[in-house]
Design a protein around this motif. Structure first.
Motif, PDB file in Angstrom:
ATOM      1  N   MET A   1      -2.815   0.959   8.216  1.00 23.25           N
ATOM      2  CA  MET A   1      -1.844   1.064   7.123  1.00 23.25           C
ATOM      3  C   MET A   1      -0.933   2.280   7.274  1.00 23.25           C
ATOM      4  O   MET A   1       0.127   2.342   6.661  1.00 23.25           O
ATOM      5  CB  MET A   1      -2.579   1.099   5.778  1.00 23.25           C
TER       6      MET A   1
ATOM      7  N   ARG B   1      -3.649  -6.420   5.599  1.00 21.59           N
ATOM      8  CA  ARG B   1      -3.304  -5.003   5.535  1.00 21.59           C
ATOM      9  C   ARG B   1      -4.137  -4.119   6.457  1.00 21.59           C
ATOM     10  O   ARG B   1      -3.883  -2.935   6.573  1.00 21.59           O
ATOM     11  CB  ARG B   1      -3.401  -4.514   4.099  1.00 21.59           C
TER      12      ARG B   1
ATOM     13  N   TRP C   1     -10.135   7.523  -6.629  1.00 20.63           N
ATOM     14  CA  TRP C   1      -9.136   6.762  -7.391  1.00 20.63           C
ATOM     15  C   TRP C   1      -7.741   7.326  -7.251  1.00 20.63           C
ATOM     16  O   TRP C   1      -6.769   6.594  -7.060  1.00 20.63           O
ATOM     17  CB  TRP C   1      -9.548   6.724  -8.876  1.00 20.63           C
TER      18      TRP C   1
ATOM     19  N   GLY D   1      -4.317   7.134  -4.172  1.00 17.05           N
ATOM     20  CA  GLY D   1      -3.126   6.276  -4.113  1.00 17.05           C
ATOM     21  C   GLY D   1      -2.632   5.820  -5.461  1.00 17.05           C
ATOM     22  O   GLY D   1      -1.735   4.999  -5.547  1.00 17.05           O
ATOM     23  N   ARG D   2      -3.251   6.320  -6.530  1.00 14.59           N
ATOM     24  CA  ARG D   2      -2.933   5.836  -7.881  1.00 14.59           C
ATOM     25  C   ARG D   2      -3.005   6.984  -8.873  1.00 14.59           C
ATOM     26  O   ARG D   2      -3.709   7.958  -8.670  1.00 14.59           O
ATOM     27  CB  ARG D   2      -3.988   4.812  -8.344  1.00 14.59           C
ATOM     28  N   GLU D   3      -2.309   6.789 -10.004  1.00 14.50           N
ATOM     29  CA  GLU D   3      -2.453   7.729 -11.108  1.00 14.50           C
ATOM     30  C   GLU D   3      -3.627   7.302 -11.983  1.00 14.50           C
ATOM     31  O   GLU D   3      -3.986   6.135 -12.038  1.00 14.50           O
ATOM     32  CB  GLU D   3      -1.172   7.741 -11.969  1.00 14.50           C
TER      33      GLU D   3
ATOM     34  N   PHE E   1      -7.700  -4.571  -7.024  1.00 16.07           N
ATOM     35  CA  PHE E   1      -8.619  -3.809  -7.874  1.00 16.07           C
ATOM     36  C   PHE E   1     -10.059  -4.068  -7.423  1.00 16.07           C
ATOM     37  O   PHE E   1     -10.722  -3.186  -6.890  1.00 16.07           O
ATOM     38  CB  PHE E   1      -8.397  -4.151  -9.353  1.00 16.07           C
TER      39      PHE E   1
ATOM     40  N   SER F   1     -12.250  -0.873  -5.649  1.00 14.28           N
ATOM     41  CA  SER F   1     -11.152   0.056  -5.906  1.00 14.28           C
ATOM     42  C   SER F   1     -11.516   1.505  -5.591  1.00 14.28           C
ATOM     43  O   SER F   1     -10.636   2.323  -5.365  1.00 14.28           O
ATOM     44  CB  SER F   1     -10.688  -0.050  -7.363  1.00 14.28           C
TER      45      SER F   1
ATOM     46  N   SER G   1      -7.357  -0.851  -1.275  1.00 12.17           N
ATOM     47  CA  SER G   1      -7.150  -1.179  -2.680  1.00 12.17           C
ATOM     48  C   SER G   1      -5.813  -0.641  -3.183  1.00 12.17           C
ATOM     49  O   SER G   1      -5.019  -1.365  -3.789  1.00 12.17           O
ATOM     50  CB  SER G   1      -8.302  -0.595  -3.509  1.00 12.17           C
ATOM     51  N   ALA G   2      -5.559   0.627  -2.912  1.00 14.86           N
ATOM     52  CA  ALA G   2      -4.326   1.249  -3.394  1.00 14.86           C
ATOM     53  C   ALA G   2      -3.105   0.609  -2.744  1.00 14.86           C
ATOM     54  O   ALA G   2      -2.089   0.367  -3.390  1.00 14.86           O
ATOM     55  CB  ALA G   2      -4.354   2.746  -3.129  1.00 14.86           C
ATOM     56  N   ARG G   3      -3.220   0.305  -1.450  1.00 15.01           N
ATOM     57  CA  ARG G   3      -2.090  -0.316  -0.757  1.00 15.01           C
ATOM     58  C   ARG G   3      -1.763  -1.692  -1.359  1.00 15.01           C
ATOM     59  O   ARG G   3      -0.607  -2.043  -1.579  1.00 15.01           O
ATOM     60  CB  ARG G   3      -2.422  -0.462   0.735  1.00 15.01           C
TER      61      ARG G   3
ATOM     62  N   GLN H   1      -0.123  -1.158  -4.689  1.00 18.44           N
ATOM     63  CA  GLN H   1       1.265  -0.702  -4.560  1.00 18.44           C
ATOM     64  C   GLN H   1       2.177  -1.857  -4.166  1.00 18.44           C
ATOM     65  O   GLN H   1       3.290  -1.982  -4.675  1.00 18.44           O
ATOM     66  CB  GLN H   1       1.344   0.436  -3.539  1.00 18.44           C
TER      67      GLN H   1
ATOM     68  N   MET I   1      -4.784  -1.740 -15.167  1.00 18.60           N
ATOM     69  CA  MET I   1      -5.037  -0.298 -15.111  1.00 18.60           C
ATOM     70  C   MET I   1      -4.769   0.213 -13.693  1.00 18.60           C
ATOM     71  O   MET I   1      -4.167   1.261 -13.481  1.00 18.60           O
ATOM     72  CB  MET I   1      -6.499  -0.061 -15.492  1.00 18.60           C
ATOM     73  N   HIS I   2      -5.216  -0.593 -12.729  1.00 19.29           N
ATOM     74  CA  HIS I   2      -5.014  -0.281 -11.311  1.00 19.29           C
ATOM     75  C   HIS I   2      -3.541  -0.414 -10.931  1.00 19.29           C
ATOM     76  O   HIS I   2      -2.961   0.483 -10.319  1.00 19.29           O
ATOM     77  CB  HIS I   2      -5.905  -1.248 -10.511  1.00 19.29           C
TER      78      HIS I   2
ATOM     79  N   GLY J   1      -1.462   2.336 -12.431  1.00 16.74           N
ATOM     80  CA  GLY J   1      -1.669   3.584 -11.689  1.00 16.74           C
ATOM     81  C   GLY J   1      -0.859   3.606 -10.401  1.00 16.74           C
ATOM     82  O   GLY J   1      -0.296   4.630 -10.021  1.00 16.74           O
ATOM     83  N   CYS J   2      -0.786   2.449  -9.741  1.00 10.02           N
ATOM     84  CA  CYS J   2      -0.015   2.348  -8.488  1.00 10.02           C
ATOM     85  C   CYS J   2       1.483   2.441  -8.772  1.00 10.02           C
ATOM     86  O   CYS J   2       2.217   3.123  -8.057  1.00 10.02           O
ATOM     87  CB  CYS J   2      -0.334   1.032  -7.781  1.00 10.02           C
TER      88      CYS J   2
ATOM     89  N   LYS K   1       2.978   3.872 -11.262  1.00  5.02           N
ATOM     90  CA  LYS K   1       3.319   5.251 -11.638  1.00  5.02           C
ATOM     91  C   LYS K   1       3.413   6.147 -10.416  1.00  5.02           C
ATOM     92  O   LYS K   1       4.311   6.969 -10.297  1.00  5.02           O
ATOM     93  CB  LYS K   1       2.258   5.810 -12.585  1.00  5.02           C
ATOM     94  N   ARG K   2       2.454   5.959  -9.495  1.00  9.21           N
ATOM     95  CA  ARG K   2       2.467   6.765  -8.275  1.00  9.21           C
ATOM     96  C   ARG K   2       3.751   6.549  -7.482  1.00  9.21           C
ATOM     97  O   ARG K   2       4.310   7.456  -6.880  1.00  9.21           O
ATOM     98  CB  ARG K   2       1.234   6.437  -7.430  1.00  9.21           C
TER      99      ARG K   2
END
Lengths: 512, 247, 205
Positions: free
Chosen positions: A64, A369, A483, A486-488, B180, B185, B192-194, B197, B220-221, B224-225, B227-228
């Protein structure tokens, strides 16, 4: 009316080398114009550390981190999934065919001895020599012995996942046999000394610039020319003399028909037919689960295979070998290599239905991915997650966790294997056999104890601003707090629902 | 009709407004709703990690809390899917069977049990993209699936179609998992984050001002993505829209 | 362990591990109730989608069209009586005892299909028609004669034909050799023939 002998000099994505638009439905071609990408160093697969569990996530992270590779890989495989969806819409009886394919496989796998005996009898009657191999080593030594008896030093072969499973090329190198893969993708992988990353498109994780680099090093092509038509032509020109000089040919087997004793091989390049028909010796490598009862059954699978795999109605070549040509020899090596053990696994035996179409890989958002090599095993993606642990429970113990269990794989499977449910079942087997990391297990134990006790659970959330409230339960017990990489974090409200309900409605639930 | 309201742990802690909207919405349709105070979780996090034994006591507690209701309703397809399809760490007593058969995700409860035909109090004059949680989609079948050749339908779309002013917009990969995946996650954080996003980008590209779903966990996930990535998309649970929340 | 011992071990393991259920083999329908009546058109459309081409005789009879199509194109190899071997025209007659490798220099191979499949645009070539099997693969290009009366609706019908039971070798060839193994870019002529043309031509009895 003319037959154009000249290949066009350049091949923009979206056109074939003879000028036709590439948005045709055949031969795995992409239905969209893929933007030019690269160069970017190719991310490599999982790091293998002996028998230690594969760290798929580590390899996925590197994949990635290579945006060009990631974008191409995801777009290419998603396109195959969409082409597959297009075929599904054309064939009215699609879901009937899936059910038939699944039912035929269920019947065959529960009558495997009967059909293998029938197949063997018919094959022998057709003039084929049939061999049986319990495992990979025996498969390799049988083939080596056949080659030795014919004094064959060079072997051309078409793609076969079974030979990958058997570590066949390495074994032949030791036996002094030169092996040449004739499928373009597989040849690229052979020349790059890398495993196939996908069962149908073995080099799908590579950019054209990666291929140019490999061919420049190994075939002496122009390192700065990454035109796909040029690269393919380089390979054709280089491989053809090897095909003509070879002492023996080998193919895999997509289906073995008990009723006729035939072996069926599906390719788009015609390389299986060249491998089998050019030399005087054709060796077939076949897993015991490839057997199907008859030609009527075969029709169902041939209709589904390429449509599921590539969204093309059929492979360009569907070849039926029923016996040796006049003056030639044909051998079939029938291999177990763990399959009979798998047959005895109550929750997992239906994974033997797999026809290796790769549709589950194309649709899998994790696979797209992370690349097939991130799984560090012969079989990648969803089907790999449920097959690999049967080969080595410890080494592949992590793989069933590389999934969100979203179930798309199960839905695209042409033989209706409940892949995502088997992934869940493997997690249970592995957890119960101490094949998950200790921290995970103790985390789940603690979570289970906490969530079983309303008092303890509520006590762990006493105040709105408690640090404990800043994370979901399962995150809380993960000291790494991954967590936020990669995320808020989610916004933390003033009070929980529980507190709100108690405040506004009281313990009796009546509105205040 | 006595309905037990199940508010999953992450909704309780992070999205109490979803529990509130679900409660009020069910009451608007005349349900007698109770919230059993001793509830915690359905046991899914442990089971998903392969630790069935570790979820047994939690599942037993869940049954004790909810066995006496005609229906159990939760604003989460993922938890309901666990209860209906994977709740097997406990012995399958009559109480357990009753609970498993009568637990509904909010959308399917409104659609199939209450058979609602309108939300006259609701108005949401915005462009909205719908996200179906994978368990709700492929486990509970709240909508037709793009992988299958089947008649197209969507229970959440049917409901959202009854909301004044709401305009649904399509994203390019509607059934793609957002990544998620519960414990996925955190244990497989990078993938997960990719995935999240990519989902958030797809949603933003569709022109949606809001994303809605019957599952807060996925959102929620995704939120969060988003917002990032600095994307402007807002996320709102379907219960809030159907309950007439104005934003 | 000898192959015989392994055979016994495999069969023993299969019988020991056999799943408990024993469902019957389902019947496979023909799925051809809605088959198109015009199979030639359906076949031709699929052939084109699969990368093949129909050779248009442009008003000539098919055999004259065939001769014109190969004239001056280099070494031709013929498996069909419609095109006779002629050394002066570089037309080589394929004979059963030829070495498979001897076709490596052929520019265009000419062969007749046993039948066609409308569903997929496929041509069934058997060892009878190919005479030497490599005649379907080693030439650079292929022209296939197809009797328009010999087209079946779909693969279910195709697999009920006798050819798949009678021949040691039979292939459903569909368009030319193709690959998209590099970034999905479709290339014709990966290993086998670079192009495939079909000429509709009734079989002379």
């Amino acid at each position: 009316m003319s037959i154009d002998n000249q290949a066009a000099p350049t091949t923009p994505a979206g056109r074939t080398n003879d000028g036709a638009p590439a948005n045709l439905t055949h031969g795995a071609g992409a239905s969209v114009t893929m933007p030019a990408r690269g160069p970017e160093p190719q991310p490599r697969g999982a790091i293998i550390r002996g028998n230690r569990p594969i760290d798929q996530q580590e390899a996925a992270r590197r994949f990635m981190a290579a945006p060009e590779h990631l974008a191409m890989h995801d777009q290419r495989l998603w396109d195959l999934r969409q082409k597959r969806d297009g075929q599904k819409e054309i064939i009215e009886e699609w879901e009937d065919l899936r059910q038939l394919a699944s039912d035929i496989k269920t019947h065959t796998l529960t009558h495997l001895d009967t059909y293998l005996e029938q197949f063997e009898k018919n094959a022998i009657a057709n003039g084929v020599k049939v061999h049986w191999a319990k495992d990979a080593a025996e498969h390799n030594s049988i083939v080596a012995e056949i080659l030795r008896s014919k004094n064959a030093k060079s072997l051309i072969k078409s793609k076969s996942m079974l030979t990958e499973e058997c570590g066949f090329r390495e074994a032949m190198a030791e036996a002094g046999v030169q092996v040449v893969e004739t499928d373009l993708g597989e040849r690229i992988q052979q020349l790059d000394n890398e495993n196939p990353s996908h069962v149908v498109v073995p080099a799908v994780h590579k950019l054209r610039t990666d291929v140019a680099e490999v061919f420049a090093k190994t075939l002496g092509s122009d390192p700065n020319n990454s035109d796909v038509s040029y690269l393919t032509e380089q390979q054709r020109e280089h491989t053809r003399p090897l095909i003509l000089k070879a002492d023996a040919g080998m193919t895999g087997c997509n289906f073995a028909v008990a009723e006729t004793g035939s072996v069926v091989v599906c390719t788009n390049e015609g390389n299986a037919d060249l491998s089998a028909n050019t030399t005087g010796l054709h060796i077939v490598s076949m897993g015991i689960e490839k057997i199907i009862p008859n030609l009527n059954s075969l029709a169902v699978f041939v209709r589904m295979l390429s449509r599921s795999a590539l969204g093309s109605p059929i492979t360009q070549y569907t070849s039926h070998f029923r016996g040796p040509r006049r003056g030639a020899e044909m051998h079939i090596v029938i291999v177990d290599n763990g399959r009979t053990d798998r047959l005895g696994l109550e929750k997992f035996w239906t994974s033997l239905k797999c026809i290796r179409c790769g549709a589950c890989m194309n649709t899998c958002p994790v696979f797209r991915r992370s690349g097939g090599l991130s799984y560090g095993a012969t079989y990648a993606g969803p089907i790999g997650l449920i097959i690999d642990p049967t080969f080595n429970r410890h080494k592949y113990s992590t793989l069933p966790f590389s999934s969100t269990m979203n179930g798309s794989c199960t839905n695209v499977c042409p033989v209706k294997i409940n892949i995502h449910e088997q992934i869940a079942d493997w997690r249970q087997v592995l957890a119960e056999n101490h094949e998950i990391p200790a921290f995970k297990k103790s985390m789940m134990k603690a979570a289970g104890a906490l969530l079983a006790s309303p008092k303890l659970y509520r006590a762990s959330l006493p105040m709105a601003d408690s640090a404990l409230r800043h994370l979901p339960r399962f995150v809380l017990y993960n000291k790494l707090n991954t967590w936020t990489r990669g995320r808020e974090m989610p916004h933390v409200p003033k009070e929980t629902f529980h507190q709100w309900y108690k405040r506004t409605r009281g313990m009796d639930g009546k509105k205040k | 009709m006595r309905v037990g309201l199940f508010v999953p742990c992450y909704v309780d802690a992070f999205h109490p407004e979803v529990g509130q909207a679900t409660l009020e919405l069910l009451e608007r349709f005349g349900c007698e709703v109770e919230y059993p105070f001793d509830q915690t979780c359905c046991g899914q996090p442990m089971t998903n990690t392969g630790c069935h034994k570790e979820s047994k006591a939690t599942e037993e507690l869940f049954v004790r809390n909810f066995k006496d209701y005609d229906y159990i309703v939760a604003p989460s397809g993922s938890c309901v899917n666990h209860i209906r399809n994977n709740f097997d760490a406990v012995a399958q007593t009559d109480d357990v069977k009753h609970v498993r058969e009568h637990t509904y995700e909010l959308v399917e409860f409104l659609h199939a049990v209450l058979k609602v035909d309108g939300f006259p109090w609701a108005e949401f004059p915005h462009k909205v993209a719908l996200h179906n949680n994978c368990n709700a989609l492929r486990g509970l079948n709240i909508a037709s699936m793009t992988e299958l050749r089947e008649k197209k339908f969507s229970k959440p779309r049917d409901l959202l179609g009854m909301v004044k002013g709401l305009e649904l917009v399509d994203i390019t990969r509607p059934d793609e998992c957002c990544g998620f995946g519960g414990t996925f996650s955190v244990f497989e954080e990078a993938t997960s984050a990719r995935m999240g996003q990519d989902k958030a980008r797809d949603q933003a590209k569709s022109g949606a001002e809001y994303v809605t779903s019957s599952d807060s966990s996925c959102m929620m996930h995704q939120e969060g993505c988003a917002k990032r990535l600095g994307l402007p998309t807002k996320y709102i649970h379907i219960s809030q829209i159907l309950n007439g929340e104005r934003v | 362990m000898s192959s015989t011992d392994s055979r016994a071990a495999i069969f023993a393991a299969i019988r020991a591990n056999r799943p408990k259920i024993q469902p019957p083999l389902p019947d496979v329908p023909l799925f051809d109730e809605k088959a198109l009546s015009d199979l030639v058109t359906a076949f031709s459309e699929m052939l084109v989608k699969m990368g093949g081409k129909v050779l248009d005789p442009q008003g000539q009879d098919p055999v004259s069209a065939l001769r014109a199509a190969v004239a001056g194109k280099g070494i031709i190899a013929t498996c069909v009586p419609e095109l006779h071997g002629d050394a002066s025209l570089q037309i080589r007659q394929i004979l059963p005892d030829m070495d498979p490798h001897s076709l490596a220099d052929v520019e265009i191979g000419v062969v007749r299909a046993a039948f066609g499949v409308a569903e997929t645009g496929s041509l069934c070539l058997t060892d009878d028609e190919l005479i030497v099997n490599t005649s379907g693969y080693l030439p650079q290009h292929l022209i296939v004669l197809l009797d328009p009366s010999q087209i079946v609706a779909n693969l279910h019908n195709a697999y009920r034909r006798p050819e798949l039971r009678e021949h040691k070798y039979a292939v459903f060839q569909t368009g030319p050799s193709a690959t998209a193994d590099i970034e999905g870019v479709l290339i014709h002529g990966a290993q086998g023939v670079r192009s495939l043309h079909v000429l509709f031509c009734p079989k002379q009895s």
